[in-house]
Design a protein around this motif. Structure first.
Motif, short mmCIF file in Angstrom:
data_model
loop_
_atom_site.label_atom_id
_atom_site.label_comp_id
_atom_site.label_asym_id
_atom_site.label_seq_id
_atom_site.Cartn_x
_atom_site.Cartn_y
_atom_site.Cartn_z
N GLY A 36 0.59 -1.14 -0.62
CA GLY A 36 0.15 -0.11 0.32
C GLY A 36 1.25 1.39 -0.38
O GLY A 36 0.28 2.75 0.17
N HIS A 37 2.17 0.64 -0.06
CA HIS A 37 3.00 2.59 0.54
C HIS A 37 3.84 3.04 -1.14
O HIS A 37 3.05 2.04 -1.89
CB HIS A 37 4.09 2.14 1.47
N ALA A 38 4.21 3.54 -1.37
CA ALA A 38 5.73 4.31 -2.61
C ALA A 38 6.32 3.84 -2.82
O ALA A 38 6.81 3.69 -3.95
CB ALA A 38 5.09 5.56 -2.72
N ARG B 16 6.61 4.86 13.60
CA ARG B 16 5.42 5.62 13.82
C ARG B 16 4.29 5.91 12.98
O ARG B 16 5.23 6.59 12.01
CB ARG B 16 5.93 7.03 15.12
N HIS B 17 3.62 5.97 13.15
CA HIS B 17 2.64 6.45 12.44
C HIS B 17 1.28 6.64 12.31
O HIS B 17 0.14 6.69 13.84
CB HIS B 17 2.38 4.90 11.23
N ASP B 18 0.57 7.90 11.32
CA ASP B 18 -0.37 8.41 11.74
C ASP B 18 -1.85 7.02 11.72
O ASP B 18 -1.96 6.37 11.06
CB ASP B 18 -1.22 9.32 10.50
N PRO B 19 -2.74 6.67 13.06
CA PRO B 19 -3.76 5.57 12.49
C PRO B 19 -4.89 5.65 10.96
O PRO B 19 -5.31 5.57 10.89
CB PRO B 19 -4.51 5.60 13.66
N CYS B 20 -5.19 7.30 11.04
CA CYS B 20 -6.24 7.98 10.18
C CYS B 20 -5.28 8.89 9.48
O CYS B 20 -5.33 10.31 10.08
CB CYS B 20 -7.13 8.05 11.14
N ILE B 21 -4.96 9.22 8.12
CA ILE B 21 -4.49 10.59 7.44
C ILE B 21 -4.88 11.54 7.22
O ILE B 21 -4.34 12.24 6.96
CB ILE B 21 -3.31 9.40 6.60
N GLY B 22 -6.34 11.41 6.72
CA GLY B 22 -7.46 12.09 6.75
C GLY B 22 -7.32 13.33 7.56
O GLY B 22 -7.77 14.15 7.39
N PHE C 111 -9.64 9.96 1.16
CA PHE C 111 -8.48 9.61 2.31
C PHE C 111 -8.25 7.89 2.06
O PHE C 111 -9.05 7.42 2.63
CB PHE C 111 -7.73 10.20 3.01
N LYS C 112 -6.90 7.42 1.84
CA LYS C 112 -7.87 6.15 2.09
C LYS C 112 -6.70 5.66 3.30
O LYS C 112 -6.01 6.83 3.55
CB LYS C 112 -6.66 5.35 1.24
N PRO C 113 -7.11 4.45 4.24
CA PRO C 113 -6.14 4.32 5.44
C PRO C 113 -4.98 4.29 5.04
O PRO C 113 -4.48 3.62 4.27
CB PRO C 113 -7.13 2.88 5.85
N THR C 114 -4.18 4.41 6.13
CA THR C 114 -3.08 4.59 6.57
C THR C 114 -1.74 3.26 5.89
O THR C 114 -2.28 2.52 6.43
CB THR C 114 -2.42 4.72 8.20
N PRO C 115 -1.56 3.35 4.64
CA PRO C 115 -0.80 1.76 4.33
C PRO C 115 -0.27 1.08 5.49
O PRO C 115 0.04 -0.23 5.77
CB PRO C 115 0.23 2.19 3.44
N SER C 116 1.01 1.91 6.49
CA SER C 116 1.67 1.56 6.89
C SER C 116 1.16 1.03 8.28
O SER C 116 0.41 1.50 8.88
CB SER C 116 3.05 2.19 7.32
N ILE C 117 1.10 -0.09 8.83
CA ILE C 117 -0.39 -0.47 9.88
C ILE C 117 0.65 -2.19 10.93
O ILE C 117 1.88 -2.48 10.16
CB ILE C 117 -1.07 -1.62 9.63
N ILE D 4 -2.57 14.90 -3.02
CA ILE D 4 -2.08 14.71 -1.69
C ILE D 4 -2.12 12.94 -1.16
O ILE D 4 -2.30 12.73 -1.70
CB ILE D 4 -3.03 15.33 -0.94
N ASN D 5 -1.04 12.87 -0.71
CA ASN D 5 0.02 11.11 -0.23
C ASN D 5 -1.61 10.67 0.18
O ASN D 5 -2.48 11.33 0.96
CB ASN D 5 0.56 11.08 0.66
N GLY D 6 -2.15 9.50 -0.45
CA GLY D 6 -3.25 8.97 0.21
C GLY D 6 -4.62 9.10 0.07
O GLY D 6 -5.12 8.57 0.00
N VAL D 7 -4.84 10.08 -0.90
CA VAL D 7 -6.36 10.55 -2.04
C VAL D 7 -6.70 9.58 -3.00
O VAL D 7 -5.50 9.64 -3.67
CB VAL D 7 -6.03 11.95 -1.89
N ARG E 294 10.51 10.80 -0.19
CA ARG E 294 10.44 11.81 -0.54
C ARG E 294 8.94 11.75 -0.75
O ARG E 294 7.95 12.84 -0.09
CB ARG E 294 10.75 12.26 -1.78
N SER E 295 8.95 10.06 -0.17
CA SER E 295 7.02 9.74 -0.99
C SER E 295 6.28 9.84 0.90
O SER E 295 4.90 9.68 0.69
CB SER E 295 6.98 8.50 -1.20
N SER E 296 7.07 10.91 1.88
CA SER E 296 6.53 9.80 2.76
C SER E 296 5.88 11.29 2.79
O SER E 296 6.37 12.83 2.55
CB SER E 296 7.76 10.61 4.38
N ALA E 297 4.59 11.79 3.61
CA ALA E 297 3.80 12.94 3.98
C ALA E 297 4.42 13.84 4.91
O ALA E 297 4.25 14.98 5.12
CB ALA E 297 2.70 12.70 4.33
N ARG E 298 5.92 13.69 5.13
CA ARG E 298 6.62 15.47 5.76
C ARG E 298 6.30 16.16 4.98
O ARG E 298 6.52 16.95 5.73
CB ARG E 298 8.19 14.52 6.36
#
Ligand code: FMN
Length: 355
Positions: free
Chosen positions: A103-105, A314-320, A287-293, A232-235, A123-127
């Motif tokens: 699910g990630h890039a 460390r990851h967002d549980p909900c990127i939206g 937004f899709k669910p965060t790929p990193s689970i 936007i990442n994950g849209v 670079r694919s990070s939403a940072r």
């Protein structure tokens, strides 16, 4: 392709675990008072590490403006700014150096470039979206001169959907919820406790945009807004006004009739024929669910071998949630860009400038 916009152009640079991220905003008119506190406040809204509903990565996200602003006023030269990365934990990513997170890039970056900075997604990070938020905040400072306002809120988390869009409530909500904050929070925490993640939808509204922004055919305002949000990442989907619901409606329901005061309804979401009508512009971004689970998942490594992906970090549980701040920023950049482009739309505009 790291630049966005035609007249107001934001170029971003940087990776998740590099020294810094930053941007250059070119085309910003001279003579605009720059409120650096507002820039920082916008970055603080997106900043990670602030609640159990976001990634625990703790970043100060302090913006340092390097150029283009003198004594608090824009000079018309490129605005350069930087945000230093402070809380990278690259070791957390050692075990994914050679594997592709589902699910990630990771897979596509590797296929395209043959090399990737795996630390935090590079670079694919939403940072990188912090830079967009800063660029969008500059755009809002320009839009303030014309009374244009852009705001977003979370309209859905998983199967929980807002029944009303209360933007005041969203401002005060830890998860920017437009409605049903507690239910949405529960949904995020349930996914997190299950070591999983959950998708979300975000509504963005633009108030007081002048009519006539956007081009009639190949550069429609709705097309530009959709591209900005899809970038936007994950849209995964974007709707304008009634959006996909319109395909199940009759013309008599969907048409916005007019009286002497103007439009009676706004199913079109403020855009007709690719141009703003002057009504509120309404965009829904999915937004899709965060790929990193944190569940074991089947994947492949860079040698083509099947392996199990078990993530740390460390990851967002909900990127939206934080994504809603990024959606606001992108809408601001699009509207400001079109306002600058529209200066050459007709003779009247040109005469205002040159006579
Ligand atoms: C604000 C925000 C925060 C995000 N945080 C994470 C995260 O913590 N972990 C993760 O795997 N993806 C996160 N993402 C999503 C990835 O960046 C994105 O899914 C990835 O780049 C792949 O791109 P795509 O989903 O657009 O195909 C986040 C996205 C946004 C907008």
């Amino acid at each position: 392709m790291n630049s966005f916009g035609r007249k107001l152009i934001l170029t971003t640079f940087g990776e998740s675990h590099g020294v810094a991220i930053g941007g250059v905003l070119d085309g910003f008119p001279a003579g605009v008072g720059i409120d650096e506190e507002f820039l920082q406040a916008e970055l603080d809204r997106r900043k990670p590490g602030q609640s159990k509903f976001a990634t625990a990565r703790r970043e100060g996200d302090k913006i340092e403006v390097l150029s283009g602003v003198f004594e608090g006023v824009s000079t018309g030269t490129p605005i350069g700014f930087v945000i230093y990365n402070e809380n990278q934990k690259s070791k957390d990513y050692d075990n994914i150096k050679e594997l592709f997170r589902p699910g990630h890039a990771d897979y596509t970056y590797f296929k395209k470039y043959g090399i990737r900075d795996h630390r935090g997604g590079g670079r694919s990070s939403a940072r990188e979206t912090a830079v967009r938020v800063a660029g969008g905040a500059f755009a809002q400072i320009l839009l303030n001169e014309f009374g244009v306002q852009v705001e977003s809120g979370v309209s859905g988390v998983g199967l929980i959907k807002a029944e009303k869009f209360d933007f005041e409530a969203a401002k005060g909500s830890e998860i920017f919820a437009l409605d049903k904050e507690n239910l949405m929070m529960d949904e995020i925490l349930k996914a997190k406790q299950a070591h999983d993640s959950v998708g979300a939808s975000v509504v963005t509204r633009i108030l007081n945009a002048p009519s006539g922004l956007g081009e009639g055919l190949y550069d429609k305002l709705d097309a530009r807004l959709a591209a900005a949000m899809m970038g936007i990442n994950g849209v995964k989907a974007v709707e304008i006004g009634e959006g996909v619901k319109a395909s199940a409606m009759r013309g008599s329901e969907n048409n916005d009739c007019m009286n002497e005061a103007g439009l009676i309804s706004n199913h079109a979401g403020g855009i007709l024929g690719g141009m703003s009508s002057g009504a509120e512009i309404l965009i829904t971004t999915h937004f899709k669910p965060t790929p990193s689970i944190f569940l074991a998942q089947q994947t492949q490594d860079i040698h083509g071998k099947e392996v199990i992906c078990e993530l740390r970090g460390r990851h967002d549980p909900c990127i939206g949630i934080r994504g809603s701040v990024v959606a606001t920023a992108m809408a601001r950049l699009v509207i400001a860009d079109f306002m600058l482009l529209n200066l050459s739309a007709n003779l009247g505009n040109l005469k205002k400038i040159y006579r």
